[in-house]
Design an enzyme around this catalytic site. Structure first.
Site, PDB file in Angstrom:
ATOM      1  N   HIS A  35       0.662  -1.347   0.123  1.00 28.28           N
ATOM      2  CA  HIS A  35      -0.452  -0.086  -0.053  1.00 28.28           C
ATOM      3  C   HIS A  35       0.880   1.075   0.308  1.00 28.28           C
ATOM      4  O   HIS A  35       0.437   2.796  -0.082  1.00 28.28           O
ATOM      5  CB  HIS A  35      -0.777   0.052   1.115  1.00 28.28           C
ATOM      6  CG  HIS A  35      -2.113  -1.209   1.248  1.00 28.28           C
ATOM      7  ND1 HIS A  35      -1.884  -2.318   2.810  1.00 28.28           N
ATOM      8  CD2 HIS A  35      -2.783  -1.581   0.808  1.00 28.28           C
ATOM      9  CE1 HIS A  35      -2.793  -2.705   2.326  1.00 28.28           C
ATOM     10  NE2 HIS A  35      -3.642  -2.476   1.218  1.00 28.28           N
ATOM     11  N   GLN A 151      -8.909  -6.132 -11.082  1.00 31.02           N
ATOM     12  CA  GLN A 151      -9.546  -4.975 -10.078  1.00 31.02           C
ATOM     13  C   GLN A 151      -9.494  -3.576 -11.121  1.00 31.02           C
ATOM     14  O   GLN A 151      -9.626  -3.028 -10.839  1.00 31.02           O
ATOM     15  CB  GLN A 151      -9.289  -4.619  -9.073  1.00 31.02           C
ATOM     16  CG  GLN A 151      -9.195  -3.856  -7.971  1.00 31.02           C
ATOM     17  CD  GLN A 151      -9.031  -3.559  -6.447  1.00 31.02           C
ATOM     18  OE1 GLN A 151      -9.939  -4.332  -6.107  1.00 31.02           O
ATOM     19  NE2 GLN A 151      -8.589  -2.928  -6.178  1.00 31.02           N
TER      20      GLN A 151
HETATM   21  P1  AMP Z   1      -6.616  -3.646  -0.091  1.00 32.42           P
HETATM   22  O1  AMP Z   1      -5.953  -3.142   1.576  1.00 32.42           O
HETATM   23  O2  AMP Z   1      -6.241  -5.156  -0.573  1.00 32.42           O
HETATM   24  O3  AMP Z   1      -8.421  -3.238  -0.953  1.00 32.42           O
HETATM   25  O4  AMP Z   1      -5.485  -3.115  -1.851  1.00 32.42           O
HETATM   26  C1  AMP Z   1      -5.633  -1.921  -1.898  1.00 32.42           C
HETATM   27  C2  AMP Z   1      -4.933  -0.682  -2.415  1.00 32.42           C
HETATM   28  O5  AMP Z   1      -3.376  -1.981  -2.357  1.00 32.42           O
HETATM   29  C3  AMP Z   1      -5.260  -1.873  -4.101  1.00 32.42           C
HETATM   30  O6  AMP Z   1      -5.237  -1.059  -4.949  1.00 32.42           O
HETATM   31  C4  AMP Z   1      -4.185  -3.253  -4.134  1.00 32.42           C
HETATM   32  O7  AMP Z   1      -4.308  -3.634  -5.447  1.00 32.42           O
HETATM   33  C5  AMP Z   1      -3.001  -2.657  -3.519  1.00 32.42           C
HETATM   34  N1  AMP Z   1      -2.538  -3.575  -3.290  1.00 32.42           N
HETATM   35  C6  AMP Z   1      -2.181  -4.912  -1.888  1.00 32.42           C
HETATM   36  N2  AMP Z   1      -1.146  -5.213  -2.006  1.00 32.42           N
HETATM   37  C7  AMP Z   1      -0.741  -5.043  -2.976  1.00 32.42           C
HETATM   38  C8  AMP Z   1       1.093  -5.697  -3.207  1.00 32.42           C
HETATM   39  N3  AMP Z   1       1.865  -6.797  -2.139  1.00 32.42           N
HETATM   40  N4  AMP Z   1       1.587  -4.513  -4.317  1.00 32.42           N
HETATM   41  C9  AMP Z   1       1.217  -3.306  -4.577  1.00 32.42           C
HETATM   42  N5  AMP Z   1      -0.267  -3.545  -4.702  1.00 32.42           N
HETATM   43  C10 AMP Z   1      -0.270  -3.899  -4.205  1.00 32.42           C
END
Ligand code: AMP
Length: 278
Positions: A35, A151
């Site tokens: 994030h 997504q």
């Molecule tokens: P989430 O909190 O899981 O909804 O993720 C929020 C954002 O963070 C989304 O755009 C995810 O794709 C991104 N995200 C989650 N894990 C990672 C990661 N390991 N590397 C890059 N982006 C991530």
């Protein structure tokens, strides 16, 4: 750093900030370096960066982990100090004046493949909340991770078809040193599953390398072998599939592909993907 919970306060605050440009990084909180990398990318593309933290109920299916999803707002705000300009953390009623909502989105073809086969209503819920966030924040730029590749493709589609006019940027996957893609759901892995988990990424890389120099006709067999390998090593593969990088079914004339996987390891459903060219 601002820490705001209501739409009215957020709009008033942003009105004072403009005409500076605003980037939004939507999250469900429980922030990790993946994030934070998106926040750093956002900073390169706008004057101010806002992070939304909202565990969105409409993207969870019946029996999924909505209730147990880790909620760590004060730690999240500490991690964002010095990186973000503001956090928007609404509650469910702020985001959904009527809950359950009367409005539903249906996002079409890309929302029906891959993860949608096991999570049929997930992307319609994501589309709804991202649409709401775009209306509330009116960002110039929004950053999403390639970790959730499907997504990201759907958000691009939503942005185009709803004429939001937001610049959508995809951030590379951030991984642990052993290759496992960082995810809030990795904490569902037992210690021994955590040892096994990086094998998913290793296998994807190996398959993608093989596919990048294989005839297109061999793709199906190579992928089936990859699936067998994962299933024999403790995973229960949900899907392992190749698409073009804009998530269309691949053909022999395409050059830019992505290999995507979802696999259960115990209770955890791991997602990962590798882009490759041919
Ligand atoms: P989430 O909190 O899981 O909804 O993720 C929020 C954002 O963070 C989304 O755009 C995810 O794709 C991104 N995200 C989650 N894990 C990672 C990661 N390991 N590397 C890059 N982006 C991530």
């Amino acid at each position: 750093m601002h820490n705001i919970h209501t739409i009215a306060e957020l709009r008033a605050t942003l009105a004072n900030i403009r005409p500076k440009t605003v980037a939004l990084v939507p999250t469900m909180g429980n922030l990790h370096d993946g994030h934070l990398s998106l926040v750093k990318i956002a900073k390169q593309h706008a004057d101010v960066v806002w992070v939304s933290i909202f565990v969105n109920p409409t993207q969870f299916g019946v029996g999924e982990d909505f209730d147990s999803y880790p909620r760590t707002l004060s730690e999240d705000c500490q991690k964002l100090q010095g990186l973000a300009d503001g956090v928007f953390a609404p509650d469910i009623h702020e985001m959904y004046p009527t809950y359950p909502p009367n409005i539903h989105l249906t996002l079409g073809d890309i929302s029906q493949i891959l993860c949608a086969k096991t999570r049929p209503t997930h992307f319609d819920g994501v589309g709804l909340v991202v649409g709401k966030l775009f209306n509330i924040v009116r960002p110039d730029v929004a950053v999403f991770g390639k970790k959730d590749y499907q997504q990201l493709a759907l958000v691009r589609r939503l942005n185009d078809e709803f004429n939001f006019g937001v610049r959508i940027i995809g951030g590379d996957i951030v991984r642990a040193p052993d290759g496992l893609a960082l995810s809030s759901r990795n904490q569902y892995l037992s210690p021994s599953e955590r040892q096994t988990a990086p094998f998913l990424q290793k296998t994807l890389r190996h398959i993608a390398d093989t596919l990048s120099s294989a005839p297109f006709e061999a793709f199906a067999t190579i992928i089936q072998n990859g699936k067998d390998t994962l299933n024999q090593n403790g995973f229960v593969v949900d899907y392992l599939q190749v698409y073009t990088q804009n998530l269309q079914p691949p053909s022999a004339n395409d050059t830019h592909f992505v290999l995507l996987a979802a696999a259960f390891l115990g209770k955890a459903r791991l997602l990962d993907n590798v882009e490759f060219v041919r």
